[in-house]
Design a protein around this motif. Sequence first.
Motif, PDB file in Angstrom:
ATOM      1  N   ASP A 147     -22.749  22.054  -9.526  1.00 32.26           N
ATOM      2  CA  ASP A 147     -22.647  20.327  -9.533  1.00 32.26           C
ATOM      3  C   ASP A 147     -22.881  19.852 -10.732  1.00 32.26           C
ATOM      4  O   ASP A 147     -22.133  19.090 -11.303  1.00 32.26           O
ATOM      5  N   SER A 148     -24.063  20.370 -11.383  1.00 34.49           N
ATOM      6  CA  SER A 148     -24.490  19.568 -12.676  1.00 34.49           C
ATOM      7  C   SER A 148     -23.282  19.867 -13.704  1.00 34.49           C
ATOM      8  O   SER A 148     -22.847  19.006 -14.834  1.00 34.49           O
ATOM      9  N   ARG A 149     -22.738  21.100 -13.850  1.00 35.00           N
ATOM     10  CA  ARG A 149     -21.726  21.274 -14.902  1.00 35.00           C
ATOM     11  C   ARG A 149     -20.561  20.691 -14.538  1.00 35.00           C
ATOM     12  O   ARG A 149     -19.953  19.957 -15.742  1.00 35.00           O
ATOM     13  N   VAL A 150     -20.094  20.581 -13.422  1.00 32.82           N
ATOM     14  CA  VAL A 150     -18.983  19.838 -13.179  1.00 32.82           C
ATOM     15  C   VAL A 150     -19.021  18.384 -13.433  1.00 32.82           C
ATOM     16  O   VAL A 150     -18.063  17.737 -13.979  1.00 32.82           O
ATOM     17  N   GLU A 151     -20.186  17.753 -13.049  1.00 39.15           N
ATOM     18  CA  GLU A 151     -20.401  16.443 -13.552  1.00 39.15           C
ATOM     19  C   GLU A 151     -20.572  16.209 -14.936  1.00 39.15           C
ATOM     20  O   GLU A 151     -19.951  15.304 -15.434  1.00 39.15           O
ATOM     21  N   ARG A 152     -21.194  17.141 -15.730  1.00 44.99           N
ATOM     22  CA  ARG A 152     -21.148  16.779 -17.039  1.00 44.99           C
ATOM     23  C   ARG A 152     -19.815  16.869 -17.634  1.00 44.99           C
ATOM     24  O   ARG A 152     -19.547  16.203 -18.737  1.00 44.99           O
ATOM     25  N   VAL A 153     -18.973  17.825 -17.384  1.00 47.09           N
ATOM     26  CA  VAL A 153     -17.675  18.136 -18.046  1.00 47.09           C
ATOM     27  C   VAL A 153     -16.809  16.671 -17.453  1.00 47.09           C
ATOM     28  O   VAL A 153     -16.204  16.045 -18.482  1.00 47.09           O
ATOM     29  N   ARG A 154     -17.026  16.185 -16.223  1.00 47.49           N
ATOM     30  CA  ARG A 154     -16.345  14.798 -15.686  1.00 47.49           C
ATOM     31  C   ARG A 154     -16.738  13.603 -16.779  1.00 47.49           C
ATOM     32  O   ARG A 154     -15.886  12.953 -17.080  1.00 47.49           O
ATOM     33  N   ARG A 155     -18.238  13.642 -17.018  1.00 48.31           N
ATOM     34  CA  ARG A 155     -18.633  12.636 -17.678  1.00 48.31           C
ATOM     35  C   ARG A 155     -18.144  12.691 -19.261  1.00 48.31           C
ATOM     36  O   ARG A 155     -17.722  11.419 -19.883  1.00 48.31           O
ATOM     37  N   LEU A 156     -18.102  13.727 -19.741  1.00 44.91           N
ATOM     38  CA  LEU A 156     -17.489  13.975 -21.061  1.00 44.91           C
ATOM     39  C   LEU A 156     -15.955  13.622 -21.303  1.00 44.91           C
ATOM     40  O   LEU A 156     -15.530  13.029 -22.302  1.00 44.91           O
ATOM     41  N   SER A 157     -15.224  14.103 -20.085  1.00 45.50           N
ATOM     42  CA  SER A 157     -14.004  13.595 -20.247  1.00 45.50           C
ATOM     43  C   SER A 157     -13.658  12.078 -20.190  1.00 45.50           C
ATOM     44  O   SER A 157     -12.949  11.693 -21.012  1.00 45.50           O
ATOM     45  N   SER A 158     -14.359  11.493 -19.402  1.00 40.64           N
ATOM     46  CA  SER A 158     -14.411  10.016 -19.222  1.00 40.64           C
ATOM     47  C   SER A 158     -14.741   9.165 -20.536  1.00 40.64           C
ATOM     48  O   SER A 158     -14.075   8.427 -21.138  1.00 40.64           O
ATOM     49  N   LEU A 159     -15.746   9.973 -21.489  1.00 41.94           N
ATOM     50  CA  LEU A 159     -16.301   9.291 -22.319  1.00 41.94           C
ATOM     51  C   LEU A 159     -15.203   9.626 -23.613  1.00 41.94           C
ATOM     52  O   LEU A 159     -14.814   8.639 -24.370  1.00 41.94           O
TER      53      LEU A 159
END
Length: 127
Positions: free
Chosen positions: A36-48
């Motif tokens: 969960d945390s890795r997917v969320e981190r990747v999604r957040r970095l993609s948005s940034l």
Amino acid sequence: MDDKDQIMLESFFKQAAQQQIEDNGFTERVMTHLPDSRVERVRRLSSLWTWFCIIIGLVLFFVFGGTVVLKSAALSILQMFVTTLEVFLVTAPTTEISVNPWMLLLLMGFVLVYLPYQTARKLSSVL
């Protein structure tokens, strides 16, 4: 397929539907091991990264005078459109075919305004 085969199939699937498979906590173990945390981190970095690129693009657009280019392009398009309409209205009555230029202008307005509107509306309802 005859009735005997149909009855056998129905009884087989009826028995299979009534079976219960015990979970023994398998679902919870799988859920705890999901990243969960890795997917969320990747999604957040993609948005940034997306927002960073948008901001840099806008800054570069204004720094290098993109508004002047857009303004001159819009004026050129408008001038070409007006010139085309002017030539059409002047030359339409001189043709051998009886053409009502105002009816053609209404038709052009329909094609240029209503049809794209309907197409966009239908595409937005499908998507």
